[in-house]
Design a protein around this motif. Structure first.
Motif, PDB file in Angstrom:
ATOM      1  N   ARG A  13     -73.832 -13.901 -43.445  1.00 36.21           N
ATOM      2  CA  ARG A  13     -73.184 -14.219 -44.725  1.00 36.21           C
ATOM      3  C   ARG A  13     -71.951 -15.087 -44.516  1.00 36.21           C
ATOM      4  N   ARG A  14     -71.228 -14.810 -43.440  1.00 38.88           N
ATOM      5  CA  ARG A  14     -70.028 -15.587 -43.184  1.00 38.88           C
ATOM      6  C   ARG A  14     -70.364 -17.048 -42.921  1.00 38.88           C
ATOM      7  N   ARG A  15     -71.408 -17.297 -42.125  1.00 44.34           N
ATOM      8  CA  ARG A  15     -71.802 -18.675 -41.844  1.00 44.34           C
ATOM      9  C   ARG A  15     -72.264 -19.398 -43.092  1.00 44.34           C
ATOM     10  N   VAL A  16     -73.045 -18.703 -43.916  1.00 49.50           N
ATOM     11  CA  VAL A  16     -73.526 -19.315 -45.155  1.00 49.50           C
ATOM     12  C   VAL A  16     -72.358 -19.616 -46.091  1.00 49.50           C
ATOM     13  N   ALA A  17     -71.435 -18.660 -46.217  1.00 52.71           N
ATOM     14  CA  ALA A  17     -70.289 -18.847 -47.105  1.00 52.71           C
ATOM     15  C   ALA A  17     -69.406 -19.998 -46.632  1.00 52.71           C
ATOM     16  N   LEU A  18     -69.165 -20.073 -45.318  1.00 55.63           N
ATOM     17  CA  LEU A  18     -68.337 -21.150 -44.786  1.00 55.63           C
ATOM     18  C   LEU A  18     -68.997 -22.510 -44.974  1.00 55.63           C
ATOM     19  N   ALA A  19     -70.312 -22.570 -44.736  1.00 54.69           N
ATOM     20  CA  ALA A  19     -71.026 -23.837 -44.932  1.00 54.69           C
ATOM     21  C   ALA A  19     -70.993 -24.259 -46.393  1.00 54.69           C
ATOM     22  N   GLY A  20     -71.206 -23.298 -47.295  1.00 48.82           N
ATOM     23  CA  GLY A  20     -71.163 -23.619 -48.723  1.00 48.82           C
ATOM     24  C   GLY A  20     -69.780 -24.071 -49.162  1.00 48.82           C
ATOM     25  N   ALA A  21     -68.751 -23.369 -48.685  1.00 44.94           N
ATOM     26  CA  ALA A  21     -67.386 -23.742 -49.052  1.00 44.94           C
ATOM     27  C   ALA A  21     -67.039 -25.127 -48.517  1.00 44.94           C
ATOM     28  N   ALA A  22     -67.482 -25.433 -47.306  1.00 47.40           N
ATOM     29  CA  ALA A  22     -67.210 -26.752 -46.733  1.00 47.40           C
ATOM     30  C   ALA A  22     -67.879 -27.855 -47.545  1.00 47.40           C
ATOM     31  N   LEU A  23     -69.116 -27.630 -47.980  1.00 43.91           N
ATOM     32  CA  LEU A  23     -69.815 -28.624 -48.792  1.00 43.91           C
ATOM     33  C   LEU A  23     -69.114 -28.834 -50.134  1.00 43.91           C
ATOM     34  N   VAL A  24     -68.682 -27.741 -50.757  1.00 38.80           N
ATOM     35  CA  VAL A  24     -67.968 -27.857 -52.032  1.00 38.80           C
ATOM     36  C   VAL A  24     -66.667 -28.614 -51.838  1.00 38.80           C
ATOM     37  N   TRP A  25     -65.962 -28.328 -50.744  1.00 34.38           N
ATOM     38  CA  TRP A  25     -64.691 -29.000 -50.455  1.00 34.38           C
ATOM     39  C   TRP A  25     -64.896 -30.502 -50.296  1.00 34.38           C
ATOM     40  N   VAL A  26     -65.877 -30.884 -49.498  1.00 38.16           N
ATOM     41  CA  VAL A  26     -66.142 -32.308 -49.263  1.00 38.16           C
ATOM     42  C   VAL A  26     -66.532 -33.008 -50.560  1.00 38.16           C
ATOM     43  N   ALA A  27     -67.399 -32.363 -51.343  1.00 38.57           N
ATOM     44  CA  ALA A  27     -67.834 -32.966 -52.604  1.00 38.57           C
ATOM     45  C   ALA A  27     -66.660 -33.145 -53.560  1.00 38.57           C
ATOM     46  N   ALA A  28     -65.821 -32.110 -53.664  1.00 37.53           N
ATOM     47  CA  ALA A  28     -64.668 -32.193 -54.563  1.00 37.53           C
ATOM     48  C   ALA A  28     -63.712 -33.292 -54.131  1.00 37.53           C
ATOM     49  N   TYR A  29     -63.496 -33.423 -52.834  1.00 39.70           N
ATOM     50  CA  TYR A  29     -62.594 -34.457 -52.332  1.00 39.70           C
ATOM     51  C   TYR A  29     -63.146 -35.855 -52.616  1.00 39.70           C
ATOM     52  N   GLN A  30     -64.457 -36.017 -52.477  1.00 43.16           N
ATOM     53  CA  GLN A  30     -65.068 -37.329 -52.662  1.00 43.16           C
ATOM     54  C   GLN A  30     -65.073 -37.781 -54.119  1.00 43.16           C
ATOM     55  N   VAL A  31     -65.281 -36.842 -55.051  1.00 42.02           N
ATOM     56  CA  VAL A  31     -65.427 -37.234 -56.463  1.00 42.02           C
ATOM     57  C   VAL A  31     -64.116 -37.111 -57.236  1.00 42.02           C
ATOM     58  N   ASN A  32     -63.045 -36.714 -56.572  1.00 42.41           N
ATOM     59  CA  ASN A  32     -61.774 -36.493 -57.256  1.00 42.41           C
ATOM     60  C   ASN A  32     -61.323 -37.719 -58.045  1.00 42.41           C
ATOM     61  N   GLY A  33     -61.235 -38.856 -57.380  1.00 41.17           N
ATOM     62  CA  GLY A  33     -60.788 -40.072 -58.056  1.00 41.17           C
ATOM     63  C   GLY A  33     -61.728 -40.505 -59.164  1.00 41.17           C
ATOM     64  N   TRP A  34     -63.035 -40.413 -58.907  1.00 40.42           N
ATOM     65  CA  TRP A  34     -64.046 -40.808 -59.903  1.00 40.42           C
ATOM     66  C   TRP A  34     -63.916 -39.963 -61.168  1.00 40.42           C
ATOM     67  N   ILE A  35     -63.712 -38.654 -61.016  1.00 39.54           N
ATOM     68  CA  ILE A  35     -63.609 -37.755 -62.175  1.00 39.54           C
ATOM     69  C   ILE A  35     -62.401 -38.113 -63.027  1.00 39.54           C
ATOM     70  N   TRP A  36     -61.247 -38.356 -62.393  1.00 39.60           N
ATOM     71  CA  TRP A  36     -60.052 -38.683 -63.181  1.00 39.60           C
ATOM     72  C   TRP A  36     -60.161 -40.059 -63.838  1.00 39.60           C
ATOM     73  N   ASP A  37     -60.888 -40.966 -63.203  1.00 35.98           N
ATOM     74  CA  ASP A  37     -61.160 -42.257 -63.862  1.00 35.98           C
ATOM     75  C   ASP A  37     -61.954 -42.044 -65.140  1.00 35.98           C
ATOM     76  N   ARG A  38     -62.983 -41.199 -65.058  1.00 36.32           N
ATOM     77  CA  ARG A  38     -63.826 -40.941 -66.233  1.00 36.32           C
ATOM     78  C   ARG A  38     -63.040 -40.230 -67.344  1.00 36.32           C
ATOM     79  N   ILE A  39     -62.209 -39.255 -66.941  1.00 31.48           N
ATOM     80  CA  ILE A  39     -61.465 -38.467 -67.932  1.00 31.48           C
ATOM     81  C   ILE A  39     -60.413 -39.318 -68.637  1.00 31.48           C
ATOM     82  N   LEU A  40     -59.604 -40.029 -67.842  1.00 32.19           N
ATOM     83  CA  LEU A  40     -58.469 -40.752 -68.413  1.00 32.19           C
ATOM     84  C   LEU A  40     -58.864 -42.101 -69.005  1.00 32.19           C
TER      85      LEU A  40
END
Length: 349
Positions: A13-40
């Motif tokens: 469970r720990r490995r799965v949770a860490l892998a999932g959290a890492a993927l979410v982190w990378v995705a959030a970091y990558q789309v951060n600028g794009w999301i604020w462009d769309r919102i603002l």
């Protein structure tokens, strides 16, 4: 109930949770600028060229970006740090002579990254255990100065060359300042009760024997704890950075701390010494000032003076250091930082 008693250790469970959290982190970091462009720009219909819009975008984008960086850095460092306790650090430094001891203490300050305030109790423990005062001061300087958060953010924002220079300069300041202070015989300016403190009978190593799963949980808890403590300063730093980014006149900072002012580094250090912030809170301001054209050496001197000589640390240190040593400590470290700032301005031009 202790951490060891209440936390399960399930590797799968720990490995799965860490892998999932890492993927979410990378995705959030990558789309951060794009999301604020769309919102603002798209949803709110704001003009990207407008100064107010630019300020709002900078604040929103950097708040998310810095928070993500902090979350990742704090988690990784906490897990690694769970294997390096204050007791182990003190055992490694005990009996070391000045010179070699200063080098080892500065190196340990990097890999045991206590903040400036939490390094003060370690300072008391080291002195009480018989570690030479100059060696102990090298640790006290290096631990907050070569800050893991600052390293991570500098690497992300400015690349490996600036980060490497920052680390090397921080180590040199810690080693040199500790050696100089030790040679001055400043132990006579340490409050007497510090030498009478005994921690040997009380083991501080609360991480001994923890399982990998429990160390991961410590990382998660530390992220929440630190973010709760620093979020006002984080938002304040980003807010100031956003205002500078969008509104400050181009020539304001270049006039007082820019390449045309021979005393620019001195001004930056003089402002940074009494200023209370941390690497996370001050980095957005450093980024904004860099975009305004301030030399990198001046900015790094400002950053170092803030994280190495914070006001809360000075208040805590006054409890264990007499005014003569506290003033000497500030003067020696500030002088080293100023010299580094001027050197960096020559190297990075």
């Amino acid at each position: 109930m202790s951490i060891a008693e209440r936390l399960p250790d399930t590797p799968a469970r720990r490995r799965v949770a860490l892998a999932g959290a890492a993927l979410v982190w990378v995705a959030a970091y990558q789309v951060n600028g794009w999301i604020w462009d769309r919102i603002l720009y798209d949803a709110a219909g704001l003009d990207p060229a407008d100064r107010l819009t630019e300020t709002i975008h900078f604040f929103c984008y950097d708040t998310v970006k810095i928070t993500l960086l902090l979350t990742g850095i704090i988690f990784v460092v906490t897990v690694l740090r769970s294997w390096m306790s204050i007791e182990r650090t003190r055992a490694l430094l005990g009996g070391r002579r000045e010179g070699a001891g200063n080098v080892m203490a500065a190196g340990l300050g990097v890999i045991t990254p206590f903040c400036s305030c939490s390094a003060v109790p370690a300072f008391i423990g080291f002195v009480a255990a018989g570690v030479p005062i100059g060696v102990t001061l090298s640790f006290l300087i290096a631990s907050p100065l070569v800050n893991e958060i600052a390293i991570g953010l500098l690497f992300t924002l400015f690349g490996w060359k600036v980060t490497a220079l920052y680390i090397a300069a921080g180590l040199l300041i810690a080693i040199g300042a500790g050696w100089v202070l030790g040679r001055l015989g400043v132990q006579r300016w340490v409050e007497p009760f510090v030498f009478e403190t005994r921690l040997g009978g009380q083991v501080i190593d609360s991480t001994a024997g923890l399982t990998p799963g429990q160390r991961v949980q410590m990382g998660v808890e530390e992220v929440g704890t630190i973010l709760r403590k620093i979020w006002p300063y984080l938002l304040l730093g980003i807010g100031v950075g956003a205002l500078i980014h969008g509104w400050a006149p181009e020539d304001f900072f270049t006039t007082y701390a820019g390449p045309g002012n021979a005393f620019g580094v001195v001004v930056a250090v003089a402002i940074g010494v009494p200023l209370y912030s941390n690497a996370a809170g001050i980095m957005p301001l450093v980024q904004a000032l860099h975009e305004k054209g301030l030399p990198m050496g001046t900015l790094l001197a400002f950053l170092m003076s803030v994280v190495a000589l914070s006001l809360p640390e000075m208040i805590l240190l006054r409890r264990v250091l007499k005014p003569q040593l506290l003033a000497t400590f500030i003067a020696v470290v500030a002088t080293g930082i100023t010299a580094v700032g001027y050197t960096f301005n020559l190297i990075l031009t």
